[in-house]
Motif scaffolding. Structure first.
Motif, PDB file in Angstrom:
ATOM      1  N   TYR A   1       0.839  -1.202   0.000  1.00 34.13           N
ATOM      2  CA  TYR A   1       0.000   0.000   0.000  1.00 34.13           C
ATOM      3  C   TYR A   1       0.875   1.254   0.000  1.00 34.13           C
ATOM      4  CZ  TYR A   1      -3.245   3.611   1.502  1.00 34.13           C
ATOM      5  OH  TYR A   1      -3.970   4.764   1.582  1.00 34.13           O
ATOM      6  N   ILE A   2       1.878   1.282   0.881  1.00 38.09           N
ATOM      7  CA  ILE A   2       2.778   2.446   0.976  1.00 38.09           C
ATOM      8  C   ILE A   2       3.510   2.649  -0.344  1.00 38.09           C
ATOM      9  CG2 ILE A   2       4.875   3.315   2.095  1.00 38.09           C
ATOM     10  CD1 ILE A   2       3.813   1.972   4.706  1.00 38.09           C
ATOM     11  N   SER A   3       4.006   1.564  -0.931  1.00 42.92           N
ATOM     12  CA  SER A   3       4.707   1.672  -2.217  1.00 42.92           C
ATOM     13  C   SER A   3       3.779   2.195  -3.304  1.00 42.92           C
ATOM     14  CB  SER A   3       5.257   0.303  -2.641  1.00 42.92           C
ATOM     15  OG  SER A   3       6.235  -0.132  -1.731  1.00 42.92           O
ATOM     16  N   GLY A   4       2.537   1.732  -3.292  1.00 44.28           N
ATOM     17  CA  GLY A   4       1.567   2.210  -4.268  1.00 44.28           C
ATOM     18  C   GLY A   4       1.304   3.704  -4.138  1.00 44.28           C
ATOM     19  N   ARG A   5       1.182   4.164  -2.915  1.00 41.58           N
ATOM     20  CA  ARG A   5       0.963   5.599  -2.686  1.00 41.58           C
ATOM     21  C   ARG A   5       2.186   6.404  -3.123  1.00 41.58           C
ATOM     22  NH1 ARG A   5      -2.926   8.241  -2.682  1.00 41.58           N
ATOM     23  NH2 ARG A   5      -2.491   9.565  -0.901  1.00 41.58           N
ATOM     24  N   GLU A   6       3.388   5.856  -2.860  1.00 48.54           N
ATOM     25  CA  GLU A   6       4.626   6.561  -3.216  1.00 48.54           C
ATOM     26  C   GLU A   6       4.790   6.709  -4.733  1.00 48.54           C
ATOM     27  OE1 GLU A   6       7.756   4.398  -1.250  1.00 48.54           O
ATOM     28  OE2 GLU A   6       7.402   5.417   0.661  1.00 48.54           O
ATOM     29  N   ILE A   7       4.242   5.777  -5.497  1.00 47.79           N
ATOM     30  CA  ILE A   7       4.367   5.897  -6.956  1.00 47.79           C
ATOM     31  C   ILE A   7       3.189   6.652  -7.569  1.00 47.79           C
ATOM     32  CG2 ILE A   7       5.815   3.846  -7.198  1.00 47.79           C
ATOM     33  CD1 ILE A   7       3.318   2.376  -8.300  1.00 47.79           C
ATOM     34  N   GLY A   8       2.323   7.175  -6.713  1.00 47.31           N
ATOM     35  CA  GLY A   8       1.268   8.052  -7.202  1.00 47.31           C
ATOM     36  C   GLY A   8      -0.111   7.442  -7.343  1.00 47.31           C
ATOM     37  N   LEU A   9      -0.335   6.247  -6.851  1.00 48.87           N
ATOM     38  CA  LEU A   9      -1.665   5.653  -6.913  1.00 48.87           C
ATOM     39  C   LEU A   9      -2.597   6.346  -5.920  1.00 48.87           C
ATOM     40  CD1 LEU A   9      -0.872   1.806  -7.038  1.00 48.87           C
ATOM     41  CD2 LEU A   9      -1.362   3.328  -8.952  1.00 48.87           C
ATOM     42  N   THR A  10      -3.878   6.339  -6.234  1.00 48.05           N
ATOM     43  CA  THR A  10      -4.853   6.878  -5.289  1.00 48.05           C
ATOM     44  C   THR A  10      -4.950   5.921  -4.106  1.00 48.05           C
ATOM     45  OG1 THR A  10      -6.729   5.690  -6.248  1.00 48.05           O
ATOM     46  CG2 THR A  10      -6.201   7.873  -7.203  1.00 48.05           C
ATOM     47  N   LYS A  11      -5.584   6.372  -3.041  1.00 44.75           N
ATOM     48  CA  LYS A  11      -5.756   5.499  -1.866  1.00 44.75           C
ATOM     49  C   LYS A  11      -6.515   4.226  -2.242  1.00 44.75           C
ATOM     50  CE  LYS A  11      -5.610   9.091   1.661  1.00 44.75           C
ATOM     51  NZ  LYS A  11      -6.343   9.791   2.733  1.00 44.75           N
ATOM     52  N   ALA A  12      -7.564   4.381  -3.058  1.00 44.53           N
ATOM     53  CA  ALA A  12      -8.364   3.216  -3.464  1.00 44.53           C
ATOM     54  C   ALA A  12      -7.543   2.250  -4.325  1.00 44.53           C
ATOM     55  CB  ALA A  12      -9.610   3.670  -4.222  1.00 44.53           C
ATOM     56  N   GLU A  13      -6.752   2.783  -5.253  1.00 46.41           N
ATOM     57  CA  GLU A  13      -5.923   1.923  -6.111  1.00 46.41           C
ATOM     58  C   GLU A  13      -4.857   1.189  -5.300  1.00 46.41           C
ATOM     59  OE1 GLU A  13      -6.062   4.437 -10.323  1.00 46.41           O
ATOM     60  OE2 GLU A  13      -4.622   5.015  -8.764  1.00 46.41           O
ATOM     61  N   ALA A  14      -4.225   1.916  -4.386  1.00 45.51           N
ATOM     62  CA  ALA A  14      -3.195   1.304  -3.538  1.00 45.51           C
ATOM     63  C   ALA A  14      -3.806   0.231  -2.638  1.00 45.51           C
ATOM     64  CB  ALA A  14      -2.491   2.372  -2.710  1.00 45.51           C
ATOM     65  N   ALA A  15      -4.999   0.498  -2.133  1.00 45.29           N
ATOM     66  CA  ALA A  15      -5.671  -0.485  -1.279  1.00 45.29           C
ATOM     67  C   ALA A  15      -6.021  -1.742  -2.070  1.00 45.29           C
ATOM     68  CB  ALA A  15      -6.925   0.124  -0.659  1.00 45.29           C
ATOM     69  N   ARG A  16      -6.521  -1.538  -3.287  1.00 41.36           N
ATOM     70  CA  ARG A  16      -6.866  -2.686  -4.135  1.00 41.36           C
ATOM     71  C   ARG A  16      -5.615  -3.501  -4.471  1.00 41.36           C
ATOM     72  NH1 ARG A  16     -10.402  -0.456  -6.845  1.00 41.36           N
ATOM     73  NH2 ARG A  16      -9.099   0.706  -8.289  1.00 41.36           N
ATOM     74  N   MET A  17      -4.519  -2.805  -4.776  1.00 43.16           N
ATOM     75  CA  MET A  17      -3.272  -3.487  -5.098  1.00 43.16           C
ATOM     76  C   MET A  17      -2.774  -4.287  -3.887  1.00 43.16           C
ATOM     77  SD  MET A  17       0.202  -1.952  -6.819  1.00 43.16           S
ATOM     78  CE  MET A  17       0.860  -1.106  -5.400  1.00 43.16           C
ATOM     79  N   SER A  18      -2.857  -3.702  -2.695  1.00 42.39           N
ATOM     80  CA  SER A  18      -2.375  -4.405  -1.504  1.00 42.39           C
ATOM     81  C   SER A  18      -3.271  -5.591  -1.161  1.00 42.39           C
ATOM     82  CB  SER A  18      -2.263  -3.451  -0.317  1.00 42.39           C
ATOM     83  OG  SER A  18      -3.538  -3.041   0.130  1.00 42.39           O
ATOM     84  N   ARG A  19      -4.564  -5.462  -1.406  1.00 41.97           N
ATOM     85  CA  ARG A  19      -5.485  -6.570  -1.130  1.00 41.97           C
ATOM     86  C   ARG A  19      -5.223  -7.737  -2.075  1.00 41.97           C
ATOM     87  NH1 ARG A  19     -12.093  -6.505  -0.751  1.00 41.97           N
ATOM     88  NH2 ARG A  19     -12.235  -8.662  -0.080  1.00 41.97           N
ATOM     89  N   ASN A  20      -4.853  -7.447  -3.314  1.00 42.85           N
ATOM     90  CA  ASN A  20      -4.587  -8.495  -4.298  1.00 42.85           C
ATOM     91  C   ASN A  20      -3.200  -9.119  -4.162  1.00 42.85           C
ATOM     92  OD1 ASN A  20      -7.104  -8.258  -5.484  1.00 42.85           O
ATOM     93  ND2 ASN A  20      -6.411  -6.689  -6.923  1.00 42.85           N
ATOM     94  N   ALA A  21      -2.364  -8.558  -3.302  1.00 44.42           N
ATOM     95  CA  ALA A  21      -0.987  -9.042  -3.166  1.00 44.42           C
ATOM     96  C   ALA A  21      -0.905 -10.395  -2.478  1.00 44.42           C
ATOM     97  CB  ALA A  21      -0.145  -8.030  -2.401  1.00 44.42           C
ATOM     98  N   THR A  22      -1.858 -10.672  -1.621  1.00 37.67           N
ATOM     99  CA  THR A  22      -1.876 -11.958  -0.923  1.00 37.67           C
ATOM    100  C   THR A  22      -3.225 -12.607  -1.175  1.00 37.67           C
ATOM    101  OG1 THR A  22      -2.701 -10.965   1.121  1.00 37.67           O
ATOM    102  CG2 THR A  22      -0.310 -11.153   0.891  1.00 37.67           C
ATOM    103  N   VAL A  23      -3.357 -13.861  -0.779  1.00 38.41           N
ATOM    104  CA  VAL A  23      -4.616 -14.567  -0.970  1.00 38.41           C
ATOM    105  C   VAL A  23      -5.663 -13.941  -0.056  1.00 38.41           C
ATOM    106  CG1 VAL A  23      -5.807 -16.767  -0.705  1.00 38.41           C
ATOM    107  CG2 VAL A  23      -3.504 -16.706  -1.635  1.00 38.41           C
ATOM    108  N   ASP A  24      -6.794 -13.570  -0.626  1.00 37.22           N
ATOM    109  CA  ASP A  24      -7.879 -12.944   0.122  1.00 37.22           C
ATOM    110  C   ASP A  24      -8.945 -14.002   0.383  1.00 37.22           C
ATOM    111  OD1 ASP A  24      -9.852 -11.406   1.197  1.00 37.22           O
ATOM    112  OD2 ASP A  24      -9.985  -9.988  -0.475  1.00 37.22           O
ATOM    113  N   PHE A  25      -8.973 -14.523   1.615  1.00 33.47           N
ATOM    114  CA  PHE A  25      -9.913 -15.582   1.946  1.00 33.47           C
ATOM    115  C   PHE A  25     -11.357 -15.088   2.006  1.00 33.47           C
ATOM    116  CE2 PHE A  25      -5.912 -17.366   3.387  1.00 33.47           C
ATOM    117  CZ  PHE A  25      -6.005 -18.657   2.903  1.00 33.47           C
ATOM    118  N   ASN A  26     -11.555 -13.783   2.011  1.00 32.56           N
ATOM    119  CA  ASN A  26     -12.910 -13.236   2.029  1.00 32.56           C
ATOM    120  C   ASN A  26     -13.481 -13.083   0.627  1.00 32.56           C
ATOM    121  OD1 ASN A  26     -13.016 -12.915   4.849  1.00 32.56           O
ATOM    122  ND2 ASN A  26     -11.713 -11.111   4.668  1.00 32.56           N
ATOM    123  N   ARG A  27     -12.646 -13.190  -0.386  1.00 31.57           N
ATOM    124  CA  ARG A  27     -13.098 -13.032  -1.761  1.00 31.57           C
ATOM    125  C   ARG A  27     -13.637 -14.365  -2.259  1.00 31.57           C
ATOM    126  NH1 ARG A  27      -8.823 -11.044  -5.864  1.00 31.57           N
ATOM    127  NH2 ARG A  27      -9.339  -9.051  -4.924  1.00 31.57           N
TER     128      ARG A  27
END
Length: 181
Positions: A22-48
């Motif tokens: 998430y922090i890396s995503g924000r540092e490269i200019g992603l919006t909060k929502a984009e960074a959050a989505r990227m961080s959620r997809n980085a590991t297996v999401d058992f809620n999905r």
């Protein structure tokens, strides 16, 4: 207590990974929502899960994690030239190791090599290495998923050596694929 410790350690590791992404995503200019989505997809999401996710999970343990991991692997192979090269490298390594083992493993009275006499499941789950002049082999466990690429190479070599027929080799690799994923 050990189980609770391991669960806590897993949670911390997963949360740390997601936070770093998430922090890396924000540092490269992603919006909060984009960074959050990227961080959620980085590991297996058992809620999905999709429409039939609970049915699959009831029939097959960790179905969601398995499906997500496979989709991630396919996307990576589709998008990344490096990943495709790595997969091809594993195929070539499996083929070369099979040639090596067929040359180095001892022969029996019927001219069958010790390597080819090993059970398929043992070969598909391990890197097996015979040394020159030895009767025993070193076995290194192969990770699921990687073993599919390894066995593509191994079966290609065994086909080239005339040890399996084409249909049998294809069937073996498909069986490995189904077991791994």
């Amino acid at each position: 207590q050990v189980v609770k410790f391991l669960e806590a350690l897993s949670d911390v590791t997963e949360s740390t990974t997601r936070l770093a992404i998430y922090i890396s995503g924000r540092e490269i200019g992603l919006t909060k929502a984009e960074a959050a989505r990227m961080s959620r997809n980085a590991t297996v999401d058992f809620n999905r899960r999709g429409k039939y996710g609970s049915v699959f999970s009831a029939l097959y343990a960790f179905a969601g994690a398995n499906i997500q991991g496979n989709i991630r692997l396919l996307r990576t192979l589709r998008k990344s030239k490096i990943a495709r090269r790595a997969a091809m490298g594993i195929v070539i390594a499996g083929m070369l190791m099979a040639f090596w083992n067929m040359a180095m493993s001892p022969e029996d009275d019927e001219k069958k090599r010790a390597y080819e006499k090993r059970k398929y499941w043992e070969r598909e789950r391990n890197i097996i290495i015979y040394g020159p002049g030895t009767k025993t082999a070193i076995k290194i466990p192969l990770g699921y998923g990687l073993n599919v690429f390894w066995m593509m190479g191994e079966q290609l070599a065994m086909r080239m050596l005339g040890k399996v027929k084409t249909g049998e080799a294809i069937g073996n690799v498909l069986g490995t694929l189904v077991d791994a994923f």
